[in-house]
Scaffold this motif. Structure first.
Motif, short mmCIF file in Angstrom:
data_model
loop_
_atom_site.label_atom_id
_atom_site.label_comp_id
_atom_site.label_asym_id
_atom_site.label_seq_id
_atom_site.Cartn_x
_atom_site.Cartn_y
_atom_site.Cartn_z
N TYR A 1 0.81 -1.22 0.00
CA TYR A 1 0.00 0.00 0.00
C TYR A 1 0.85 1.27 0.00
CZ TYR A 1 -3.75 -3.26 0.88
OH TYR A 1 -4.63 -4.30 0.78
N ILE A 2 1.81 1.39 0.89
CA ILE A 2 2.67 2.57 0.90
C ILE A 2 3.65 2.52 -0.27
CG2 ILE A 2 4.32 3.92 2.26
CD1 ILE A 2 1.47 3.86 3.36
N GLY A 3 4.03 1.30 -0.67
CA GLY A 3 4.98 1.12 -1.77
C GLY A 3 4.35 0.93 -3.12
N CYS A 4 3.09 1.40 -3.29
CA CYS A 4 2.43 1.39 -4.61
C CYS A 4 2.41 -0.01 -5.23
CB CYS A 4 3.10 2.38 -5.56
SG CYS A 4 3.20 4.07 -4.92
N ASN A 5 1.94 -0.97 -4.44
CA ASN A 5 1.84 -2.36 -4.90
C ASN A 5 3.20 -2.91 -5.33
OD1 ASN A 5 0.39 -4.73 -5.27
ND2 ASN A 5 -0.01 -4.29 -7.42
N TYR A 6 4.20 -2.63 -4.50
CA TYR A 6 5.58 -3.13 -4.69
C TYR A 6 6.23 -2.59 -5.96
CZ TYR A 6 3.31 -6.51 -1.59
OH TYR A 6 2.58 -7.10 -0.59
N THR A 7 5.84 -1.41 -6.41
CA THR A 7 6.44 -0.84 -7.62
C THR A 7 7.28 0.39 -7.33
OG1 THR A 7 4.53 0.58 -8.10
CG2 THR A 7 4.51 -1.65 -9.03
N SER A 8 7.29 0.90 -6.09
CA SER A 8 8.06 2.11 -5.80
C SER A 8 9.55 1.76 -5.69
CB SER A 8 7.58 2.75 -4.50
OG SER A 8 8.00 2.00 -3.38
N LEU A 9 10.38 2.78 -5.75
CA LEU A 9 11.83 2.58 -5.70
C LEU A 9 12.25 1.85 -4.43
CD1 LEU A 9 14.68 3.13 -6.80
CD2 LEU A 9 14.60 5.37 -5.67
N ALA A 10 11.61 2.14 -3.32
CA ALA A 10 12.01 1.53 -2.05
C ALA A 10 11.55 0.08 -1.93
CB ALA A 10 11.44 2.34 -0.88
N TRP A 11 10.40 -0.27 -2.54
CA TRP A 11 9.80 -1.58 -2.27
C TRP A 11 9.81 -2.54 -3.45
CZ3 TRP A 11 8.93 -3.59 2.29
CH2 TRP A 11 8.81 -2.73 3.39
N THR A 12 10.14 -2.10 -4.65
CA THR A 12 10.16 -3.05 -5.76
C THR A 12 11.38 -3.95 -5.65
OG1 THR A 12 9.97 -3.27 -8.16
CG2 THR A 12 11.50 -1.59 -7.36
N SER A 13 11.27 -5.15 -6.18
CA SER A 13 12.40 -6.08 -6.14
C SER A 13 13.41 -5.73 -7.22
CB SER A 13 11.91 -7.52 -6.30
OG SER A 13 11.34 -7.99 -5.10
N TYR A 14 14.52 -6.43 -7.20
CA TYR A 14 15.64 -6.12 -8.09
C TYR A 14 15.34 -6.63 -9.49
CZ TYR A 14 20.48 -6.01 -9.78
OH TYR A 14 21.62 -5.77 -10.48
N ASN A 15 15.10 -5.72 -10.42
CA ASN A 15 14.76 -6.07 -11.79
C ASN A 15 14.98 -4.85 -12.68
OD1 ASN A 15 12.56 -4.38 -11.20
ND2 ASN A 15 11.27 -6.13 -10.62
N ASP A 16 14.58 -4.95 -13.94
CA ASP A 16 14.78 -3.82 -14.86
C ASP A 16 14.00 -2.59 -14.41
OD1 ASP A 16 16.49 -5.24 -16.47
OD2 ASP A 16 14.93 -5.89 -17.87
N HIS A 17 12.81 -2.81 -13.86
CA HIS A 17 12.01 -1.68 -13.37
C HIS A 17 12.76 -0.94 -12.27
CE1 HIS A 17 8.65 0.69 -12.00
NE2 HIS A 17 8.67 0.11 -10.81
N TRP A 18 13.34 -1.68 -11.31
CA TRP A 18 14.09 -1.03 -10.25
C TRP A 18 15.29 -0.28 -10.81
CZ3 TRP A 18 19.19 -1.59 -8.78
CH2 TRP A 18 19.56 -0.89 -7.63
N ARG A 19 15.99 -0.89 -11.75
CA ARG A 19 17.17 -0.23 -12.32
C ARG A 19 16.79 1.08 -13.00
NH1 ARG A 19 19.18 -5.61 -12.68
NH2 ARG A 19 17.79 -6.13 -14.41
N ASN A 20 15.65 1.10 -13.67
CA ASN A 20 15.19 2.34 -14.31
C ASN A 20 14.86 3.41 -13.27
OD1 ASN A 20 15.40 1.79 -17.07
ND2 ASN A 20 13.47 0.66 -17.09
N LEU A 21 14.16 3.00 -12.21
CA LEU A 21 13.81 3.95 -11.15
C LEU A 21 15.05 4.50 -10.47
CD1 LEU A 21 10.76 2.22 -9.39
CD2 LEU A 21 10.71 4.11 -11.02
N ARG A 22 16.00 3.63 -10.22
CA ARG A 22 17.24 4.06 -9.57
C ARG A 22 17.99 5.05 -10.47
NH1 ARG A 22 19.62 3.19 -4.33
NH2 ARG A 22 21.79 3.84 -4.53
N ARG A 23 18.00 4.78 -11.76
CA ARG A 23 18.67 5.68 -12.70
C ARG A 23 17.98 7.04 -12.71
NH1 ARG A 23 17.22 7.13 -17.52
NH2 ARG A 23 15.65 5.48 -17.64
N ILE A 24 16.66 7.04 -12.72
CA ILE A 24 15.91 8.30 -12.72
C ILE A 24 16.24 9.10 -11.46
CG2 ILE A 24 13.61 9.33 -12.59
CD1 ILE A 24 12.63 6.83 -14.18
N ALA A 25 16.22 8.41 -10.30
CA ALA A 25 16.49 9.09 -9.04
C ALA A 25 17.91 9.64 -9.01
CB ALA A 25 16.27 8.13 -7.87
#
Length: 519
Positions: A107-131
């Protein structure tokens, strides 16, 4: 009589066999040690008391620095030594780069898709790069340094008024409003506390949402670990659902407002800067992300933008304000240290101007104080939990795949094996290491490895500027002769049990400096 006792004897026999089989299974599998008594359903949850970081420290002191606990149905690797932390966050960094699926992440982590709560994958790498590049890079932070200076000046003016009134100041609120205004100005270009609040109705809505998020984020949820008890904690889940709905609606309104402003700018022939009198302002984070959305709409969807906004607010407010409160509390209890750092600022900055961010590199003792504060009172005492994606070996023990990892930074940073006199506030221990926040894996308040906090640079700038400005502009006193209470409270960010209240007296030269600022 024997017939009556039989059920009791059967129960004792069952529990004995259960405990013995658990013990030998752990030995056979070469799993890390654990307390012998592992209860059915609950596992080791019966050992926990609040605050959790202290309870886990006591368990590690008794049973060892690397333990495999059972939080109900979840296996949890508890690490309380630098060497084991290094194995997890360096050697096995990729293995432990995932996040466990907890209710807070849903719920706080947007259904496990936010930078803090998503698991290690391409989505996380993109978010980390943006940040790292678009939001928190050194260049971006430098562009927005005027906002940080403005907010610190607002705080100084507020405290100057309190000083003239002779009233004690509740600093927890002062620090929290400082950081919230800073983050919201960086994110959306708006203030929500104090003077110059543009929309009071919107500000009150924001405060209500934020208060509820902080209240439930620190709530313990046994349902995460004992599935059979989920129905008992249904009311907590309803609170999570409601706060997620309200937060997302609020953040979406900010996005739509910014999108409308961009459209108006384009129609007026200016597609790069805000219109009218706001032209001189730097782009907010939302404006930057919406600009990226124009080029890659399939990825930079509104849900992604809301998730990044939410992480920025959560990670950049309560943590930094908590560090400031702990730091000033420690200084009030150590007046000689306070006088020493005030002299350093007077000598190296002077009394002809207010302290600036560029001065921080030339204030080694202030930096030592910040490091010592973060060592003694890390606002993420257990970090955000990790989860292993496959089996690995830590400290010679086998750790199963799907194990939740908890690194007790609080325990590591107060361990007498790692630090001399760890319970004493001694900033001098960091002299010669002023430019380094980590000391191997003995000190890592921002974590380490792939999942370390990307906002470290922003946090250190803001804590340094704020604390340094308070020391430069005011003389501080405790209320009465009693020492400031340093008891740790309950919550994810280890707040003080009793909010800090102190007396500040404006130094004579400050009135002239404030009259020269444009805030």
């Amino acid at each position: 009589m024997d017939y009556i006792l039989n059920p009791f004897l059967y129960l004792v026999l069952f529990l004995s066999l259960y405990l013995i089989s658990k013990h030998f299974h752990r030995k056979f599998k070469n799993h890390p040690p654990a307390p012998f008594l592992t209860l059915p359903l609950l596992g080791h949850l019966y050992l926990f008391k609040k605050p959790l970081h202290r309870a886990l420290t006591n368990i590690s002191n008794r049973y060892g620095p690397v333990l495999l606990l059972e939080f109900g149905s979840r296996k949890v690797l508890l690490v309380s030594s630098p060497s084991a932390a290094e194995e997890c966050l360096s050697k096995h960094d990729v293995v432990f780069a995932n996040r466990p699926r907890l209710m807070a992440g849903k719920y706080i982590g947007c259904n496990y898709t936010s930078l803090a709560w998503t698991s290690y994958n391409d989505h996380w790498r993109n978010l980390r790069r943006i940040a790292a590049i678009e939001i928190l890079s050194t260049h971006r932070l430098q562009m927005l340094h005027d906002i940080r200076a403005d907010e610190v000046n607002f705080m100084i003016r507020k405290l100057d008024s309190s000083s003239k009134a002779g009233a004690p100041v509740e600093m927890k609120t002062v620090f929290f409003e400082l950081m919230l205004n800073l983050m919201m100005r960086m994110i959306a270009g708006k203030r929500y506390f104090g003077e110059n609040v543009e929309d009071l109705k919107e500000a009150n809505r924001f405060r209500e949402i934020l208060t509820e998020i902080l209240a439930i984020s620190g709530a313990s949820n046994v349902g995460d670990f004992v599935p059979s008890l989920k129905t008992v904690f249904r009311s907590l889940e309803k609170r999570f659902v409601n706060v997620q709905r309200n937060r997302d609606a609020f953040l979406q309104d900010l996005i739509e407002e910014c999108r409308k402003q961009i459209a108006e700018n384009i129609s007026s022939g200016d597609s790069t800067e805000p219109a009218g009198k706001d032209k001189k302002k730097k782009k907010s984070f939302v404006r930057v992300l919406l600009t990226l959305q124009e080029n890659e709409p399939e990825y930079y969807q509104d849900e992604i933008i809301r998730g990044l906004m939410s992480v920025m607010l959560a990670a950049g407010t309560d943590t930094s304000s908590g560090t400031l409160e702990w730091g000033l509390s420690l200084l009030l209890n150590h007046p000689k240290v306070l006088k020493k750092v005030q002299r350093e600022i007077d000598e190296r900055v002077g009394q002809e101007r207010l302290l600036e961010e560029s001065d921080l590199a030339n204030l080694p003792y202030l930096n030592c104080i910040i490091k010592e504060t973060m060592r003694m009172y890390p606002v993420g005492p257990l970090l955000i939990p990790h989860e292993s994606s496959e089996e690995c070996t830590v400290a010679g023990y086998r750790v199963p795949a799907g194990t939740m990892l908890m690194i007790n930074v609080y325990s590591i940073q107060r361990d007498p094996k790692n630090w001399e006199d760890p319970e004493k506030f001694r900033p001098e221990r960091f002299q010669g290491l002023e430019g380094v926040m980590r000391d191997g894996y003995k000190m890592m308040p921002f974590g380490s490895g792939r999942r370390s906090c990307p906002g470290e640079g922003l946090a250190l700038r803001m804590v340094g500027l704020s604390l340094g400005s308070l020391i430069q502009c005011f003389d501080w006193e405790r209320i009465g002769s009693e020492m400031v209470d340093l008891t740790e409270g309950i919550g994810l960010t280890m707040p003080k049990a009793s909010p800090l209240t102190a007396i500040c007296k404006t130094r004579p030269f400050v009135a002239h400096l404030l009259s020269q600022t444009g805030v």
